[in-house]
Design an enzyme around this catalytic site. Structure first.
Site, mmCIF file in Angstrom:
data_model
loop_
_atom_site.group_PDB
_atom_site.id
_atom_site.type_symbol
_atom_site.label_atom_id
_atom_site.label_comp_id
_atom_site.label_asym_id
_atom_site.label_seq_id
_atom_site.Cartn_x
_atom_site.Cartn_y
_atom_site.Cartn_z
ATOM 1 N N SER A 78 0.825 -1.193 0.133
ATOM 2 C CA SER A 78 0.056 -0.029 -0.028
ATOM 3 C C SER A 78 0.651 1.301 -0.095
ATOM 4 C CB SER A 78 -0.819 -0.088 1.163
ATOM 5 O OG SER A 78 -0.172 0.077 2.499
ATOM 6 N N VAL A 112 -1.693 -2.013 -3.790
ATOM 7 C CA VAL A 112 -1.155 -2.627 -4.765
ATOM 8 C C VAL A 112 -1.358 -4.051 -4.755
ATOM 9 C CG1 VAL A 112 0.871 -3.361 -6.012
ATOM 10 C CG2 VAL A 112 0.869 -1.123 -4.979
ATOM 11 N N ASP A 124 10.864 10.768 -4.415
ATOM 12 C CA ASP A 124 10.481 9.911 -3.246
ATOM 13 C C ASP A 124 11.317 8.587 -3.094
ATOM 14 O OD1 ASP A 124 7.356 8.342 -1.891
ATOM 15 O OD2 ASP A 124 9.136 9.469 -1.087
#
Length: 1013
Positions: free
Chosen positions: A716, A722, A846
């Site tokens: 997640s 996912v 990220d």
């Protein structure tokens, strides 16, 4: 099927019938109504259902003889007591009038194709004992309120339907219920504690729904329960001790949840009747209680993928009844011979069929007692450990279907008797130290579908007997020392459809023309051998080919015309050969091609300037000095300067046409260049969808994930979950990752568009590949968006670095210093590509371990571009008065976010800082959010130890070989230095990613030399 008019006629006749047969005829009308609502009866199960008028205005009452109907009640003769039409392939809905069968005791409509809701009228069947509506397509509420009156109901089975909602409290009225099965529906909410009031329950099956919360301790009061199955939900927390005290339990299945805690030490005494015990796919920890050796009836022991540790009890198999024993993907260990005693006790289990010890910490020599295991063994996997020794006497296990010994330290030769394993379908001996020749007897395993013996020290030739493996779909014998020619026989295996990998050997001779027989094969890799001759034109018959690697050979001649027929080819590498001639124009017309490497050959002539040849990031033509023209980024000389005299002659002879052609060429080139430098300011997802990526429907995704079952949930993120799913792609079953966007979250839709816009532009081996997208409506009519990505099988880097917090129980001890260096280099190469090799550059924003996925070979793939930023779009906005507010916002994850100063927005320098923190985390094993002395950060913590105390802060699981001081000087010290250089406070002082890649490559070379010495 009875027409409507006929049905009405029967009802009218019923109204005029005598009172004495009122109920009989009422049952008849209900049955005719039931038949009317059945719209599909391909098996003619209801062909005997007919009602005729015998001329006396009385309807025939022989319906008791109809197929599936029983009338066995002596007190109510002629009344229907049972409907049994199991597996009749009926389609349609269940008649709403079925509740008028007031003497009905049993109804079994399982394994059909019935739609609609469970009729509320069934609540009137107060004599009902059994209701089996399983394996249909029923929807709506699980248990309508009127059904709460069925006080005599004992069996309620509706598994494998599409029922929704929570488990309703009306079920609590069924005090006679002994069997409750609601498996594989779409139920939500918690397991109700009032279930403990149904004290007659002997079987509870709540598996594969969306249930969450904790397991109520009240369930321990159900002292008659023999079967408790709650696997495949979202349950969390520890299992109440009261559950393990239900002495009547025979089947306890807790698999694939998020349960934690440890098992009671006396569990083997508390569950004396246990036959099936399963906790796989949870977060259990602690030891296996030795008391399990007292569970005399235990047949199945399945605890794969948890965090159990310690030793396996030596007497675990002493009761001799075990059939399935699976403890893979935990942290069990052996460090000395006596700790393998559990294997000796398993020798007593003459019915043992499955032994799974995969991916633990088993080290040392495999005991010879393994040869004494049951001859019934069908599955033996001990892969991904550090087990040494030789393998012999495998031929006795003639029922083996799967044998995986990969990623260990086995030595010696492959036993000749391996050919006696005639039932074998999967054989994986890869990544060991086997030597000698491949046994000819391997060709006797005619049912083999997957063969992997790569990364060993095997020599000699490839035996022609492998051509007898007519069921083989995947063959990988790469990275050995094999020589000789490629046998024609293996190129005629009809089932070879997935992979043929013979790379990194010393194979010689030409590529046989029989390669064209592999017309359904997806991937061929013959690279890094000594193959000569021309690439056969027959390769064009391999029309399903997606990957073709022939680089690093001595191939000659021109690129064959047959390549033009490979309409789905994605990856073509013919580099480092002696190929000559022009680049065929048809290559630019293969729309699926996303990687083309023709470098270091002797190609000549003009380079095409459309299709793949316009994308610098997926094309390599270096080392071909006789090429000319093409897009400017290739920097080849103009074709006019190479063939000036010839072109002058053409201009004289064809002056006017030549001028027109020149003008057209100039306009085309100008448009191409203009298109390349045009600012990328469009963020609409249709740009992504308009390319070769085919949209996929919501229903296909729902089917691929089993209705987005929690059992398929693998992760997640900030904007969604996912799931793992399976599709039929090009007639082959493919596993994918499906990222479902939660559009209820603020910024989720923008994140989806951002990720689409980024992924449509990038292609790289170290970036997760996007397959397709879904943008439409779900079954409720709500907006639905998802990305379908390639599935990376080995989890995230975060799971490997921090095994105590992950679900898969991978162990950081498997990540040696060299492995970490390779992973760091993979990530750096991906960032170098994003920052330097595409225009405009992309900022990931990220970078962190959970966004780094590792494949089967532990190659790193960067994923999650939901926060990505395309830099020139931001510059364009600023130059044209736009306001991209998010461009100056802090993006990323706490601990990895760079210290942006005033005036600094999102830039590639931010990725560099995050990468530096990532590298420090890989080296120290500490998260940036961990607590450090004096409130310092991870960067400060490392700076205080740099450069003289680095060994003290190095992760103890980052093992290495060689002289310690040399490793510190040539590997550890430089890697920390690079990380700190990336983590400079000032963005201008941080080193760039191309320099990081260059330095890490040099360190890797030095590391390889040290580790090998």
């Amino acid at each position: 099927m009875v027409p409507m008019l006929s049905l009405l006629a029967h009802i009218l006749l019923l109204a005029s019938s005598s009172v004495s047969i009122y109920h009989v005829n009422d049952d008849l009308s209900v049955l005719l109504s039931f038949k009317y609502y059945i719209k599909n009866d391909p098996g003619q199960a209801l062909s005997s259902w007919d009602a005729t008028d015998n001329g006396t205005n009385n309807l025939s009452t022989d319906f008791c003889r109809w197929n599936g109907i029983a009338c066995n009640d002596r007190r109510h003769p002629g009344r229907v007591t049972a409907i049994r039409l199991r597996g009749s392939d009926l389609g349609g809905t269940i008649s709403p009038h079925i509740g008028n069968l007031t003497q009905l005791q049993h109804i079994d409509l399982s394994q059909n194709n019935l739609l609609g809701e469970i009729p509320v009228s069934l609540g009137s069947c107060t004599e009902l004992r059994t209701m089996n509506l399983s394996v249909n397509q029923l929807s709506g509420s699980l248990f309508p309120d009127p059904l709460g009156h069925l006080s005599k109901l004992k069996v309620f089975n509706v598994r494998h339907n599409n029922l929704t909602g929570v488990i309703p409290i009306t079920l609590s009225n069924l005090t006679a219920l002994t069997n409750l099965s609601v498996e594989s529906n779409n139920l939500q909410g918690q397991i109700p504690s009032w279930l403990c009031n149904l004290t007659s329950l002997a079987a509870i099956d709540l598996a594969h729904n969306g249930l969450d919360g904790h397991i109520p301790s009240e369930l321990g009061k159900l002292t008659k329960v023999a079967t408790l199955m709650i696997q495949g939900n979202q349950l969390e927390g520890p299992v109440p001790a009261s559950i393990f005290n239900i002495s009547s339990i025979q089947h306890l299945d807790l698999r694939f949840n998020q349960l934690s805690g440890s098992l009671p030490l006396d569990i083997g005494f508390q569950l004396p009747n246990i036959l099936f015990f399963a906790t796989s796919g949870n977060q259990f920890e602690g030891l296996i209680p030795a008391s399990f050796s007292n569970a005399s009836a235990l047949e199945s022991f399945l605890i794969r993928r948890n965090q159990y540790h310690g030793l396996i009890p030596r007497d675990i198999g002493i009761q001799c009844n075990l059939k399935l024993f699976s403890v893979g993907y935990n942290q069990f260990q052996t460090s000395q011979p006596r700790e393998w005693d559990f294997l000796t006790s398993l020798n007593n289990c003459s019915k043992l069929q499955l032994l799974d010890l995969e991916q633990n910490n088993f080290v040392g020599i495999m005991p010879v007692t393994i040869a004494n295991l049951s001859k019934e063994l069908t599955w033996l996997t001990i892969a991904r450990n550090q087990i040494a020794g030789t393998i012999a006497e495998l031929g006795m296990f003639q029922k083996l279907i799967m044998l995986t010994l990969g990623d260990n330290l086995f030595t010696g030769t492959l036993p000749v008797d391996i050919g006696r394993l005639r039932s074998l379908q999967i054989l994986d001996l890869s990544h060991n130290r086997f030597e000698g020749q491949i046994p000819q007897s391997l060709g006797n395993i005619t049912g083999l579908s997957k063969l992997s013996i790569s990364n060993n020290y095997l020599n000699g030739t490839i035996p022609t007997s492998l051509g007898k493996l007519r069921a083989l779909a995947s063959m990988d014998i790469s990275c050995n020392f094999l020589s000789g020619r490629i046998p024609q026989e293996i190129l005629s295996i009809p089932a070879l459809t997935i992979l043929l990998k013979l790379s990194n050997n010393a194979l010689s001779g030409s590529i046989p023309t029989q390669i064209g027989h592999l017309n359904n094969l997806i991937a061929i890799d013959l690279s890094m051998n000594k193959l000569t001759g021309e690439i056969p034109d027959d390769i064009g018959s391999c029309v399903q080919l997606q990957l073709l690697h022939l680089q690093g050979n001595i191939l000659q001649g021109k690129l064959p015309k047959g390549l033009e027929k490979l309409g789905v080819l994605e990856n073509l590498d013919l580099s480092r050969n002696n190929l000559i001639g022009p680049i065929p124009e048809f290559l630019e017309r293969i729309k699926t091609l996303n990687h083309l490497n023709l470098s270091f050959n002797n190609l000549s002539g003009p380079v095409p300037d459309t299709g793949i040849f316009c994308n610098a990031t997926i094309l390599s033509l270096t080392g071909n000095s006789m090429l000319c023209g093409g897009p400017p980024f290739l920097q080849f000389p103009s074709c006019a300067s190479v063939h000036s005299q010839h072109r002058m002659h053409l201009l004289i002879v064809f002056c006017i046409p030549g001028t027109l052609i020149f003008l057209l060429f100039s306009i085309t080139t100008y448009c191409c260049i203009k298109r390349r430098v045009k600012p990328n300011i469009v963020y609409q997802e249709n740009l992504f969808l308009s390319e070769a990526h085919e949209r996929i429907s919501y229903n296909q995704l729902r089917s691929a994930t089993q209705s987005f079952s929690p059992a398929n949930l693998i992760g997640s993120g900030s904007f969604g979950n996912v799931y793992i799913g399976t599709f039929i792609i090009d007639e082959n079953l493919a596993t994918v990752a499906i990222k479902v966007i939660n559009l209820n979250l603020r910024g989720a839709s923008r994140s989806f568009l951002t990720e689409c816009n980024a992924l449509r532009r990038i292609r790289h081996r170290n970036l997760v590949k996007v397959i397709t997208v879904c943008s439409g409506l779900d079954h409720n009519g709500d907006e639905f968006k998802a990305l379908v990505l390639e599935f990376i099988c080995n989890g995230s880097l975060d799971e490997w670095l921090h095994p105590n917090t992950m679900e898969n129980s991978m162990t950081a001890k498997r990540l040696s210093l060299m492995r970490r260096l390779c992973i760091a280099l993979d990530v750096a190469v991906a960032l170098e590509y994003l920052h330097h090799n595409i225009e405009p550059p992309i900022v990931h924003s990220d970078i962190k371990p959970s966004n780094i996925l590792l494949d089967d070979d532990l190659v790193a793939h960067v994923t999650d571009f939901g926060l990505a930023k395309i830099m020139y779009a931001e510059v364009w906005n600023k130059n044209h008065g736009g306001n991209e507010s998010s461009s100056l916002a802090v993006k990323g994850t706490i601990g990895y976010v760079p210290p942006y100063g005033s005036g600094y927005g999102v830039s590639t320098d931010g990725d560099i800082y995050s990468y530096g923190v990532l590298l420090l985390e890989m080296l120290t094993g500490k998260r940036p959010t961990d607590s450090f002395d004096h409130g310092t950060s991870l960067v400060s913590y490392v700076k205080m130890a740099y450069p003289n105390k680095l060994l003290e802060i190095l992760d103890v699981s980052a093992t290495y070989s060689g002289n310690t001081q040399d490793v510190i000087d040539l590997v550890i010290h430089p890697m920390f230095g690079i990380a700190l250089a990336c983590c400079q406070d000032s963005p201008r002082q941080r080193i760039k990613m191309d320099y990081v890649v260059e330095e890490l490559k040099a360190i890797k070379k030095a590391c390889a030399a040290l580790m090998g010495s």
